[in-house]
Scaffold this active site. Structure first.
Site, PDB file in Angstrom:
ATOM      1  N   ASP A   1       7.617   5.374   8.330  1.00  9.65           N
ATOM      2  CA  ASP A   1       7.341   5.711   6.928  1.00  9.65           C
ATOM      3  C   ASP A   1       5.865   5.529   6.551  1.00  9.65           C
ATOM      4  OD1 ASP A   1       7.588   2.973   7.089  1.00  9.65           O
ATOM      5  OD2 ASP A   1       8.951   2.775   5.380  1.00  9.65           O
ATOM      6  N   ARG A   2       5.097   4.847   7.412  1.00 16.88           N
ATOM      7  CA  ARG A   2       3.669   4.678   7.103  1.00 16.88           C
ATOM      8  C   ARG A   2       2.816   5.630   7.930  1.00 16.88           C
ATOM      9  NH1 ARG A   2       2.209  -1.583   6.258  1.00 16.88           N
ATOM     10  NH2 ARG A   2       3.989  -2.112   4.962  1.00 16.88           N
TER      11      ARG A   2
ATOM     12  N   ASP B   1       4.019   3.850  11.643  1.00 13.24           N
ATOM     13  CA  ASP B   1       4.542   2.522  11.972  1.00 13.24           C
ATOM     14  C   ASP B   1       5.886   2.615  12.694  1.00 13.24           C
ATOM     15  OD1 ASP B   1       6.104   3.273   9.796  1.00 13.24           O
ATOM     16  OD2 ASP B   1       6.180   1.258   8.943  1.00 13.24           O
TER      17      ASP B   1
ATOM     18  N   SER C   1      10.279  -2.463  10.133  1.00  8.46           N
ATOM     19  CA  SER C   1       9.114  -1.627   9.819  1.00  8.46           C
ATOM     20  C   SER C   1       7.917  -1.881  10.733  1.00  8.46           C
ATOM     21  CB  SER C   1       8.744  -1.809   8.353  1.00  8.46           C
ATOM     22  OG  SER C   1       7.812  -0.845   7.983  1.00  8.46           O
ATOM     23  N   HIS C   2       6.814  -2.362  10.149  1.00 11.55           N
ATOM     24  CA  HIS C   2       5.578  -2.551  10.904  1.00 11.55           C
ATOM     25  C   HIS C   2       5.506  -3.930  11.565  1.00 11.55           C
ATOM     26  CE1 HIS C   2       5.404  -3.911   6.842  1.00 11.55           C
ATOM     27  NE2 HIS C   2       4.489  -4.777   7.184  1.00 11.55           N
TER      28      HIS C   2
ATOM     29  N   LYS D   1       8.693   6.767   1.691  1.00 14.90           N
ATOM     30  CA  LYS D   1       7.401   7.258   2.139  1.00 14.90           C
ATOM     31  C   LYS D   1       7.594   7.894   3.511  1.00 14.90           C
ATOM     32  CE  LYS D   1       5.934   2.557   3.436  1.00 14.90           C
ATOM     33  NZ  LYS D   1       6.828   1.614   2.765  1.00 14.90           N
TER      34      LYS D   1
ATOM     35  N   ASP E   1       9.045   2.326  11.995  1.00 15.42           N
ATOM     36  CA  ASP E   1      10.149   3.128  11.440  1.00 15.42           C
ATOM     37  C   ASP E   1       9.674   4.444  10.833  1.00 15.42           C
ATOM     38  OD1 ASP E   1       8.904   1.698   9.345  1.00 15.42           O
ATOM     39  OD2 ASP E   1      10.687   1.882   8.082  1.00 15.42           O
TER      40      ASP E   1
END
Ligand code: VG1
Ligand code: CO
Length: 563
Positions: free
Chosen positions: A287-288, A283, A115-116, A384, A285
Site C-alpha cells: 500500500d506504500r 512496502d 505492513s512495512h 492507499k 503489503d
C-alpha cells in the site's frame, strides 16, 4: 463434522492500532492468541450478517501467513461464514484485498500483514479487518472487536484438513462452506486497466530513452509488478528487483524510504552507468510507495500534489471531468493544499491513518489523497495503493514525454521543478525515535500538552528558544459525515515564518513507543528548487528539540530514522 468449542480467557493486549493488530510473531504463536482475536472479530459482527457471508482473505506472504490462514479457515467454517475468497498461495496485497471486496460485494476481508515492519520468526506479524466498502474497519468496529476479545470465554473451530492454496479453484470442505482460491492479480489488474491509459504507458516503455526500476523489497507487490509492469505493459524483466515474495523479506525492512530501500536508492544515485529515469518501491503489503528519479527523491507530499495537478492524464478522473476533493493527513506537508486552492476543489485535513479518507470517499467528497508516510491513493479503492501511485507517475511521464523526440523523456526532476515554480516548494523531513520506553514517550507528550499547547507566543518563544515561535495546538478531527470526534491526533507547533513541526506517537509499532517529529517549511522564492532541505529546516529542528525536550525524556541524542 463436529465443531469444537475451546475454552479460553481474554488476552489484554489485543487492541488494534492505526492499522490492525501488530505484534511479534512469537506473540501470535502463543496458545489461543490468534484464535482469540478472530473469535472476538466474529463475535463482534451481527450474527445474522456473519452467517453465510463471503470474506476475502490474503496476506503479504510473511512468516506465519499460511499458518494463520489455515486457522482462520477452520474458525470461519465453525462460525457460519459461507464462503472465503483466498488469494493464491495465501497472497493478496492490501490494495488488492480492498479491490476484491468491492468488486465481489463481499462482506469484508481479513488481511495478514504487519505492513512495512520486518518479517520472520523473530519479527512482526499482523492482522487487520476491512469492511464492505473495502476500507479498514472504523474505530467503532475495532472498539467492538476489542470489547469482544475482552469478554471471550471460548472459541469455535472446525478440524479441517489444510486447504490447498497453491492452485486457483473452488473446494467445499463442509456443506454450506466454500473456499475459492483466486488469482491474486486478476481483479486488481483489470481495475488498473480501467483506471489508466495502458496504451500510453506501453508506448513509454517502448521509448529507448525511458528506463524503469521497481523494487518490491521482497514483499507481495512483486507478484503484481510482474503481471502489470512486465506482462501487460511490456516493461523489461530486468526492470524488477526483489520481486519474489519472501517470508522474511530477505532480512530487510520492507519499508520504501531512503533508509530501507537501499538497493533501489544505490541504483538511482549510482555515480556511473545508466541510472533509470523512474525508480519506485513499495512496502511489504503493497500500500506504500516511494518515487525516485535519477539522483532525485520525490517526497510523498509532493508526489500526491503532482498527481492531483495532472489528474486529467488519468482516464478514471478525466472521464468524470472533475476532481471531487483532495485530502491529506495532518502531519503531511501542505503541497496538496496549494494545488486544491488553485483548482478550487474541496480540501480536507484528516488524522493519520487511511480509514479517515474512506468516509469522505464514500460520501463522494474525495478523489485523491495522501500521507507523508509514503501513502498515496484515490477513491478507486479504500486503501492507499503503491502500484497505483507508480502507474500514476508512469502516466504523467508518458504524457510529458509524448511531445519530445524519442531519445528524450520527461524526468521526475523536471516535473518537480516545474511544479515548484508554479506552486512553491514544501520542504519536509521526518525524525523517528523508535523503540523508546512507552512511559518516557507519554511523559514527553504530557510535557508538551502542559507547557506548550494553548500557550502564549511569549511562552512558546522561551520554550523553543526561537523568536519566531507562534502557536501550538493539539489536533482534533471531527468527521464531516458521521460527526465522530477524534481528539489528540498530534501536537502542532507553528512559526511566524510559515514553518511548523508536528509531534505524535506511532500507532503501528509492535513493542515500545515510536515518537514521530515532522518538519515542514514553505519556500516560494525562485531559489526554492535548489534549496537544501537539511539547512532549510535546521532552525525548526533546533526549536523542536528545545520545545519537546526529547533528549531529556528519551535519553537519546538523535533519531533512529530520518526520512
Ligand atoms: C504509520 C504512518 C501512517 C500510516 C500507517 C499505516 O502509522 O505514519 O501514515 O497510515 O503507518 O500504514 P503510525 O501510527 O505508526 O505513525 V501501513 O503501510 O502500515 O498500512
Ligand atoms: Co503497508
Amino acid at each position: 463434522m463436529a465443531f469444537r468449542t475451546v475454552p479460553t480467557t481474554p488476552i489484554a493486549d489485543q487492541k488494534t492500532g492505526t492499522s490492525g493488530l501488530r505484534k511479534k510473531v512469537t506473540v501470535f504463536q502463543q496458545p489461543h492468541y490468534l484464535e482469540n482475536w478472530i473469535q472476538g472479530l466474529f463475535n463482534s459482527l451481527p450474527q445474522e450478517q456473519l452467517h453465510g457471508c463471503t470474506l476475502v482473505i490474503g496476506g503479504d506472504g510473511r512468516f506465519y501467513n499460511s499458518v494463520a490462514i489455515q486457522k482462520i479457515i477452520c474458525m470461519a467454517a465453525a462460525n457460519g461464514v459461507g464462503k472465503l475468497l483466498i488469494g493464491q498461495n495465501g497472497l493478496l496485497s492490501t490494495p488488492a484485498v480492498s479491490a476484491v471486496i468491492r468488486e465481489t460485494h463481499s462482506y469484508g476481508g481479513i488481511i495478514l500483514t504487519a505492513s512495512h515492519n520486518p518479517g520472520g520468526p523473530n519479527a512482526d506479524f499482523g492482522i487487520k479487518f476491512n469492511v464492505s466498502n473495502g476500507g479498514p474497519a472504523p474505530e467503532s468496529v475495532t472498539d467492538r472487536i476489542y470489547a469482544a476479545t475482552q469478554a471471550l470465554r471460548e472459541y469455535k473451530i472446525a478440524d479441517l484438513r489444510p486447504v490447498e492454496l497453491s492452485a486457483v479453484g473452488t473446494t467445499s470442505p463442509l456443506p454450506h462452506f466454500v473456499v475459492e482460491v483466486i488469482d491474486a492479480c486478476e481483479i486488481y489488474a483489470r481495475l488498473m486497466e480501467r483506471i489508466f491509459d495502458f496504451p500510453a504507458i506501453r508506448a513509454l516503455f517502448r521509448r529507448p530513452s525511458f528506463r524503469f526500476l521497481f523494487d518490491a523489497l521482497s514483499g507481495v507487490t512483486g507478484v503484481y509488478a510482474k503481471r502489470i509492469f512486465v506482462d501487460i505493459l511490456g516493461a523489461p524483466a530486468e526492470a524488477l528487483v526483489n520481486c519474489t515474495p519472501l517470508e522474511d523479506f530477505g532480512g530487510h525492512h520492507p519499508d520504501p524510504n531512503l533508509t530501507y530501500a537501499k538497493h533501489l536508492v544505490d541504483r538511482m544515485y549510482a555515480a556511473q552507468g545508466h541510472v533509470p529515469v523512474l525508480g519506485a518501491a513499495s512496502d511489504g503489503d503493497g500500500d506504500r510507495n516511494m518515487i525516485l528519479g535519477d539522483h532525485f527523491f520525490v517526497t510523498p507530499p509532493d508526489s500526491v500534489a503532482v498527481i492531483a495537478h495532472y489528474w486529467r492524464v488519468i482516464p478514471y478522473f478525466a472521464r468524470e471531468g472533475r476532481i471531487k476533493g483532495l485530502a491529506r493527513s495532518m502531519p503531511t506537508a501542505g503541497a496538496l493544499d496549494v494545488v486544491a486552492q488553485r483548482m478550487g476543489v474541496e480540501f480536507h485535513e484528516t488524522p493519520t491513518g487511511w480509514k479517515f479518507f474512506g468516509n469522505l470517499m464514500d460520501a463522494g467528497l474525495l478523489s485523491i489523497c495522501g500521507e507523508e508516510s509514503f501513502g498515496t491513493g484515490s477513491d478507486h479503492i479504500r486503501e492507499k495503493d503503491g502500484i497505483w501511485a507508480v502507474l500514476a507517475w508512469l502516466s504523467i511521464i508518458a504524457h510529458k514525454s509524448a511531445a519530445l523526440p524519442l531519445d528524450k523523456c520527461a524526468t521526475p526532476a523536471d516535473i518537480m521543478r516545474e511544479h515548484w515554480t508554479t506552486y512553491g516548494r514544501h520542504i519536509v523531513m521526518r525524525h523517528d525515535y523508535e523503540n523508546v520506553d512507552s512511559a518516557a514517550a507519554a511523559a514527553m507528550m504530557q510535557h508538551l500538552m502542559t507547557a506548550a499547547v494553548g500557550h502564549s507566543e511569549a511562552d512558546l518563544k522561551a520554550l523553543a528558544k526561537d523568536p519566531t515561535a507562534q502557536k501550538c495546538d493539539s489536533f482534533t478531527y471531527t468527521d464531516p459525515i458521521d460527526h465522530s470526534v477524534s481528539p489528540n491526533q498530534g501536537i502542532r507547533f507553528y512559526f511566524s515564518t510559515g514553518s511548523r513541526f508536528v509531534v505524535r506517537l506511532s500507532g503501528t509499532g509492535s513493542s515500545g513507543a515510536t515518537i514521530r517529529l515532522y518538519f515542514e517549511a514553505y519556500d516560494s522564492s525562485p531559489a526554492a528548487p535548489t534549496a537544501d532541505p537539511k539547512s532549510s529546516l535546521a532552525p525548526i529542528v533546533a526549536a523542536a528539540l528545545n520545545a519537546t525536550r526529547i533528549a531529556h525524556f528519551t535519553g537519546r541524542d538523535g533519531p533512529t530514522v530520518v526520512t
